[in-house]
Design a protein around this motif. Structure first.
Motif, PDB file in Angstrom:
ATOM      1  N   GLU A 121      -0.307  -5.241   1.625  1.00 42.75           N
ATOM      2  CA  GLU A 121      -0.114  -5.370   2.765  1.00 42.75           C
ATOM      3  C   GLU A 121       0.461  -3.561   3.007  1.00 42.75           C
ATOM      4  OE1 GLU A 121       3.615  -3.832   4.567  1.00 42.75           O
ATOM      5  OE2 GLU A 121       4.781  -5.090   3.372  1.00 42.75           O
ATOM      6  N   GLY A 122      -0.599  -3.186   4.284  1.00 39.73           N
ATOM      7  CA  GLY A 122       0.378  -1.910   4.623  1.00 39.73           C
ATOM      8  C   GLY A 122      -0.882  -2.108   5.850  1.00 39.73           C
ATOM      9  N   LYS A 134       3.607  17.998  11.174  1.00 38.21           N
ATOM     10  CA  LYS A 134       4.881  17.499  10.116  1.00 38.21           C
ATOM     11  C   LYS A 134       4.105  16.571   8.928  1.00 38.21           C
ATOM     12  CE  LYS A 134       8.187  17.400  13.400  1.00 38.21           C
ATOM     13  NZ  LYS A 134       9.133  17.069  14.818  1.00 38.21           N
ATOM     14  N   PRO A 135       4.800  16.423   7.769  1.00 40.90           N
ATOM     15  CA  PRO A 135       3.853  15.247   7.258  1.00 40.90           C
ATOM     16  C   PRO A 135       3.402  14.136   8.323  1.00 40.90           C
ATOM     17  CG  PRO A 135       5.945  16.121   5.890  1.00 40.90           C
ATOM     18  CD  PRO A 135       6.051  16.391   7.725  1.00 40.90           C
ATOM     19  N   ASN A 136       1.881  14.128   7.768  1.00 46.71           N
ATOM     20  CA  ASN A 136       1.356  12.458   8.753  1.00 46.71           C
ATOM     21  C   ASN A 136       1.141  11.181   7.613  1.00 46.71           C
ATOM     22  OD1 ASN A 136       0.121  10.600  10.283  1.00 46.71           O
ATOM     23  ND2 ASN A 136      -1.546  12.008  11.082  1.00 46.71           N
ATOM     24  N   PHE A 137       3.022  10.518   7.200  1.00 46.94           N
ATOM     25  CA  PHE A 137       2.339   9.321   7.006  1.00 46.94           C
ATOM     26  C   PHE A 137       1.271   8.095   7.616  1.00 46.94           C
ATOM     27  CE2 PHE A 137       6.119  11.805   5.153  1.00 46.94           C
ATOM     28  CZ  PHE A 137       5.783  12.271   4.743  1.00 46.94           C
ATOM     29  N   GLU A 138       1.448   8.628   8.348  1.00 43.93           N
ATOM     30  CA  GLU A 138       0.333   7.210   8.711  1.00 43.93           C
ATOM     31  C   GLU A 138      -1.188   7.243   8.724  1.00 43.93           C
ATOM     32  OE1 GLU A 138       2.205   4.415  10.856  1.00 43.93           O
ATOM     33  OE2 GLU A 138       4.246   5.935  10.942  1.00 43.93           O
ATOM     34  N   CYS A 139      -1.583   8.276   8.512  1.00 43.49           N
ATOM     35  CA  CYS A 139      -2.557   8.291   8.386  1.00 43.49           C
ATOM     36  C   CYS A 139      -3.682   8.018   7.232  1.00 43.49           C
ATOM     37  CB  CYS A 139      -3.658  10.231   8.339  1.00 43.49           C
ATOM     38  SG  CYS A 139      -2.873  11.103   6.917  1.00 43.49           S
ATOM     39  N   LEU A 140      -5.141   7.590   7.202  1.00 41.18           N
ATOM     40  CA  LEU A 140      -6.037   7.458   5.781  1.00 41.18           C
ATOM     41  C   LEU A 140      -5.166   8.727   4.794  1.00 41.18           C
ATOM     42  CD1 LEU A 140      -7.410   4.938   4.024  1.00 41.18           C
ATOM     43  CD2 LEU A 140      -8.485   5.963   5.886  1.00 41.18           C
ATOM     44  N   GLY A 141      -5.255   9.713   4.870  1.00 46.33           N
ATOM     45  CA  GLY A 141      -5.587  10.816   3.785  1.00 46.33           C
ATOM     46  C   GLY A 141      -3.827  10.668   3.404  1.00 46.33           C
ATOM     47  N   ALA A 142      -2.936   9.988   3.588  1.00 44.01           N
ATOM     48  CA  ALA A 142      -1.277   9.657   3.484  1.00 44.01           C
ATOM     49  C   ALA A 142      -1.064   8.963   2.092  1.00 44.01           C
ATOM     50  CB  ALA A 142      -0.536   9.721   4.029  1.00 44.01           C
ATOM     51  N   ILE A 143      -2.539   8.836   1.677  1.00 43.83           N
ATOM     52  CA  ILE A 143      -2.603   7.386   0.767  1.00 43.83           C
ATOM     53  C   ILE A 143      -3.677   7.933  -0.792  1.00 43.83           C
ATOM     54  CG2 ILE A 143      -3.668   4.786   0.214  1.00 43.83           C
ATOM     55  CD1 ILE A 143      -1.032   4.507   2.077  1.00 43.83           C
ATOM     56  N   ASP A 144      -3.866   7.371  -1.727  1.00 42.65           N
ATOM     57  CA  ASP A 144      -4.775   7.828  -2.518  1.00 42.65           C
ATOM     58  C   ASP A 144      -6.126   6.546  -3.269  1.00 42.65           C
ATOM     59  OD1 ASP A 144      -5.647   8.687  -5.346  1.00 42.65           O
ATOM     60  OD2 ASP A 144      -3.718   9.161  -6.441  1.00 42.65           O
ATOM     61  N   ILE A 145      -7.186   7.109  -1.924  1.00 42.07           N
ATOM     62  CA  ILE A 145      -7.945   5.776  -1.717  1.00 42.07           C
ATOM     63  C   ILE A 145      -8.280   5.800  -3.261  1.00 42.07           C
ATOM     64  CG2 ILE A 145      -9.767   5.636  -0.543  1.00 42.07           C
ATOM     65  CD1 ILE A 145      -8.791   7.195   1.445  1.00 42.07           C
ATOM     66  N   LEU A 150       0.437  -1.199   0.017  1.00 39.12           N
ATOM     67  CA  LEU A 150       0.247  -0.364   0.217  1.00 39.12           C
ATOM     68  C   LEU A 150       0.729   1.359   0.013  1.00 39.12           C
ATOM     69  CD1 LEU A 150      -2.527  -1.286   2.387  1.00 39.12           C
ATOM     70  CD2 LEU A 150      -3.473  -0.108  -0.087  1.00 39.12           C
ATOM     71  N   ASP A 151       2.119   0.799   0.581  1.00 37.40           N
ATOM     72  CA  ASP A 151       3.258   2.818   0.746  1.00 37.40           C
ATOM     73  C   ASP A 151       3.221   2.521  -0.937  1.00 37.40           C
ATOM     74  OD1 ASP A 151       3.410   2.104   3.383  1.00 37.40           O
ATOM     75  OD2 ASP A 151       5.056   1.631   3.138  1.00 37.40           O
ATOM     76  N   ASN A 152       2.554   1.884  -1.934  1.00 39.51           N
ATOM     77  CA  ASN A 152       4.057   2.835  -3.849  1.00 39.51           C
ATOM     78  C   ASN A 152       1.419   3.039  -3.911  1.00 39.51           C
ATOM     79  OD1 ASN A 152       5.700   1.738  -4.235  1.00 39.51           O
ATOM     80  ND2 ASN A 152       4.616  -0.816  -4.315  1.00 39.51           N
ATOM     81  N   TYR A 153       0.992   3.769  -2.851  1.00 41.87           N
ATOM     82  CA  TYR A 153      -0.695   4.672  -2.987  1.00 41.87           C
ATOM     83  C   TYR A 153       0.005   5.336  -2.804  1.00 41.87           C
ATOM     84  CZ  TYR A 153      -2.361   1.154  -6.164  1.00 41.87           C
ATOM     85  OH  TYR A 153      -2.902  -0.257  -7.392  1.00 41.87           O
ATOM     86  N   PHE A 154       0.496   5.629  -1.365  1.00 43.55           N
ATOM     87  CA  PHE A 154       1.020   6.984  -1.261  1.00 43.55           C
ATOM     88  C   PHE A 154       0.903   8.476  -2.233  1.00 43.55           C
ATOM     89  CE2 PHE A 154       4.184   5.514   2.318  1.00 43.55           C
ATOM     90  CZ  PHE A 154       2.716   5.730   3.633  1.00 43.55           C
ATOM     91  N   VAL A 155      -0.349   9.255  -1.951  1.00 43.85           N
ATOM     92  CA  VAL A 155       0.101  10.452  -2.251  1.00 43.85           C
ATOM     93  C   VAL A 155       1.073  11.194  -2.117  1.00 43.85           C
ATOM     94  CG1 VAL A 155      -1.993  10.809  -2.049  1.00 43.85           C
ATOM     95  CG2 VAL A 155      -0.601  12.333  -0.695  1.00 43.85           C
ATOM     96  N   SER A 156       1.588  12.777  -3.560  1.00 43.24           N
ATOM     97  CA  SER A 156       3.211  13.300  -3.615  1.00 43.24           C
ATOM     98  C   SER A 156       3.179  14.046  -1.803  1.00 43.24           C
ATOM     99  CB  SER A 156       2.987  14.230  -4.560  1.00 43.24           C
ATOM    100  OG  SER A 156       1.944  15.105  -4.399  1.00 43.24           O
ATOM    101  N   ASN A 157       4.236  14.141  -1.822  1.00 41.15           N
ATOM    102  CA  ASN A 157       4.772  14.908  -0.098  1.00 41.15           C
ATOM    103  C   ASN A 157       3.725  16.035  -0.161  1.00 41.15           C
ATOM    104  OD1 ASN A 157       6.352  12.066  -0.093  1.00 41.15           O
ATOM    105  ND2 ASN A 157       8.185  13.166   0.406  1.00 41.15           N
ATOM    106  N   ALA A 158       3.976  16.647  -1.494  1.00 39.61           N
ATOM    107  CA  ALA A 158       3.404  18.234  -1.214  1.00 39.61           C
ATOM    108  C   ALA A 158       1.575  17.959  -0.372  1.00 39.61           C
ATOM    109  CB  ALA A 158       3.581  18.570  -2.577  1.00 39.61           C
TER     110      ALA A 158
END
Length: 549
Positions: free
Chosen positions: A393-394, A336-347, A319-327
């Motif tokens: 996996e994610g 700080k960037p919250n990579f743990e939240c659901l919003g960090a994923i391009d749902i 699922l890490d491959n579906y992260f939105v861009s850091n911006a």
């Protein structure tokens, strides 16, 4: 004499104890003061202060303070059982269960309500009496004799491996015991609790550190309890319930057999999960989630191998491959960037691609470039055939908001976590978070060059993310898998100790590093050469057959 309390100069008297100062400063805190940091080192409140000492109070709202409260409450429970039922009915704590702590009483297959009421009433009497919890030092060899006399054979076995000639013992109303960690100074501080029968034992339910005024409703977690119960049965099968028993095995040169049995039991369980997936009949998406350092990657590889033996063609997807861009990554409360939240994923992208794959279409999957901080498309095409299955996996795998467009009947959800098999002794449990923290520390040092100090400093943030995004969904899983290995701390010891010794004394992380070093002292070390190369352990210490770095 002059001392400093929270950085402010304060005039104290000779022989003054921190507990006496607490009374003057308690009104400045919204939670109970239960310990202190004396010149930067965690201490109990019965310590005397001296000229120039620096004191910081520790409350039950802080992690260290809350652990002291829990430890004191467990001590009260142990003494209450001793007084109410007699010395032949010793108490063995097994594991935490939500806000509660589960254990069994020797001599009881189940504990009737009237017996629980008797124990509970005795606990209230002990708390109301406000007994002092005394600490004193005794020779380790005498402590072994004491524990044998009291029927605490696992505790006696543990101390036969103790290198120190002296041991700190706690005494409550003439009952003496050993605990890993500090205690409250009196029983009156342990006044918020509940006690009730559960399964074959009892649950001591306690408040949460965020609100120490009440005990929350106990949430029954049947899947979690069943998984923990299976872990206990595995330990009993191998004759290893405590650290002392494990040390005996190492001393006798039989650890290789234990490792082979443990790995065989784990492989059998993975095979059973693969059979469950096949028996479901229409599964196309295996969703795997779990907290940090649970061994999700190795597990997904081993599960894929088992699925192949059943005629499937599995395809792993991170699922890490579906992260939105850091911006576009959401920010946390600290900005700080919250990579743990659901919003960090391009749902939307994830659901669109998964539904197209389910429909038989050919889809180009993203690959997240962590150096650039953005997803890339570089020809990773996927199309599902009749026997193809996606192993996803994610951390958000169990959250239906992630996969809201996917039919429920096509999803099989697996929760994985490292739930400790063994405890230190009858009354001292090994928190599952300690094992995971040590796993992550060793792996981060090996793969990222990260220091123990950095891993420890990040851990509270990691835990908050787990509390928000993983733990609430664990009971919704179709199956739970315990990735803990009964032998793992003997392996991690040799890798973790040098890292922990590197944490400087003036660092905020030193208290935790010192605690972990003391914890690892209980274990005999062992060579990792005998660990199979497909083991989950290899994901952390290195040498895995799978590409898990």
């Amino acid at each position: 004499m002059n001392i400093y309390v929270n950085g402010e100069k304060y005039e104290a008297w000779e022989g003054c104890k921190v507990s006496e100062l607490r009374e003057q400063f308690q009104t400045e805190y919204d939670s109970r003061i239960i310990a202190c940091k004396l010149n930067g080192v965690l201490k109990e409140l019965n310590k005397e202060v001296h000229q120039g000492d620096k004191i910081e109070f520790v409350t039950t709202k802080e992690k260290e303070g809350f652990k002291i409260y829990v430890r004191g409450e467990i001590f009260v429970l142990i003494v209450a059982i001793y007084r109410a039922l007699g010395p032949e009915h010793t108490f063995n704590i097994h594991h935490s269960l939500g806000t509660g702590y589960y254990g069994v009483i020797k001599g009881y297959d189940t504990v009737p309500q009237e017996t629980v009421d008797l124990i509970k009433e005795e606990m209230k009497k002990i708390i109301q009496a406000n007994y002092e919890i005394k600490k004193f030092s005794m020779k380790t060899k005498d402590a072994v004799k004491l524990f044998e006399k009291e029927g605490l054979h696992e505790k006696a076995k543990l101390f036969k491996y103790r290198r120190a000639s002296n041991t700190n013992i706690y005494e409550l109303n003439q009952y003496r015991d050993y605990f890993f960690g500090y205690m409250p100074v009196t029983t009156g501080e342990c006044d918020i609790f509940d006690l009730f029968p559960y399964e074959k034992g009892i649950v001591l339910n306690l408040p949460m550190k965020e609100d120490m005024t009440k005990v929350p409703e106990f949430v029954i977690r049947e899947n979690l309890f069943a998984t923990l119960d299976t872990a206990n049965s595995w330990g009993q099968l191998m004759g290893i319930d405590t650290v002392g028993s494990l040390n005996d095995v190492i001393k006798q040169g039989n650890l290789s057999d234990v490792i082979l049995i443990q790995e065989a039991l784990m492989e059998k369980r993975i095979g059973e999960i693969a059979e469950m997936i096949r028996n479901r009949g229409n599964v196309k998406f295996v969703m795997i989630a779990g907290p940090s350092s649970s061994g999700k990657t190795t597990f997904s590889h081993r599960l894929s191998i088992q699925l192949r033996t059943l005629g499937y063609t599995p395809h792993p997807i991170a699922l890490d491959n579906y992260f939105v861009s850091n911006a576009k990554t959401p920010l946390d409360e600290d900005g700080k960037p919250n990579f743990e939240c659901l919003g960090a994923i391009d749902i939307e992208l994830f659901n669109d691609q998964m539904t197209r794959l389910l429909a038989g279409e050919r889809v180009e999957l993203p690959r997240f470039n962590f150096l650039k901080g953005e997803p890339e498309f570089k020809g990773d095409f996927k199309q599902l055939g009749p026997n193809d299955i996606l192993v996803i996996e994610g951390i958000h795998g169990l959250n239906d908001k992630l996969s809201y467009k996917l039919p429920v009947e096509n999803k099989f959800k697996i929760y994985i976590s490292a739930l400790s098999h063994i405890n230190i002794d009858e009354h001292n449990r090994i928190p599952t978070t300690d094992g995971r923290l040590l796993r992550r520390m060793v792996r981060d040092s090996r793969t990222r060059g990260a220091s123990a100090m950095k891993t420890i400093s990040m851990w509270p943030s990691v835990r908050r993310g787990e509390d928000e995004n993983i733990f609430p969904f664990q009971e919704s899983a179709d199956v739970m898998f315990n990735s803990s290995l009964i032998y793992e701390l003997t392996m991690l010891k040799q890798y973790a100790e040098p890292l922990l010794f590197s944490v400087p004394e003036d660092a905020p992380e030193y208290v935790e590093a010192k605690r972990l070093l003391k914890f690892l002292e209980y274990f005999l070390g062992a060579s990792s050469e005998v660990v199979p190369h497909n083991s989950i352990m290899r994901e952390f210490i290195g040498g895995s057959y799978f590409n898990v770095d």
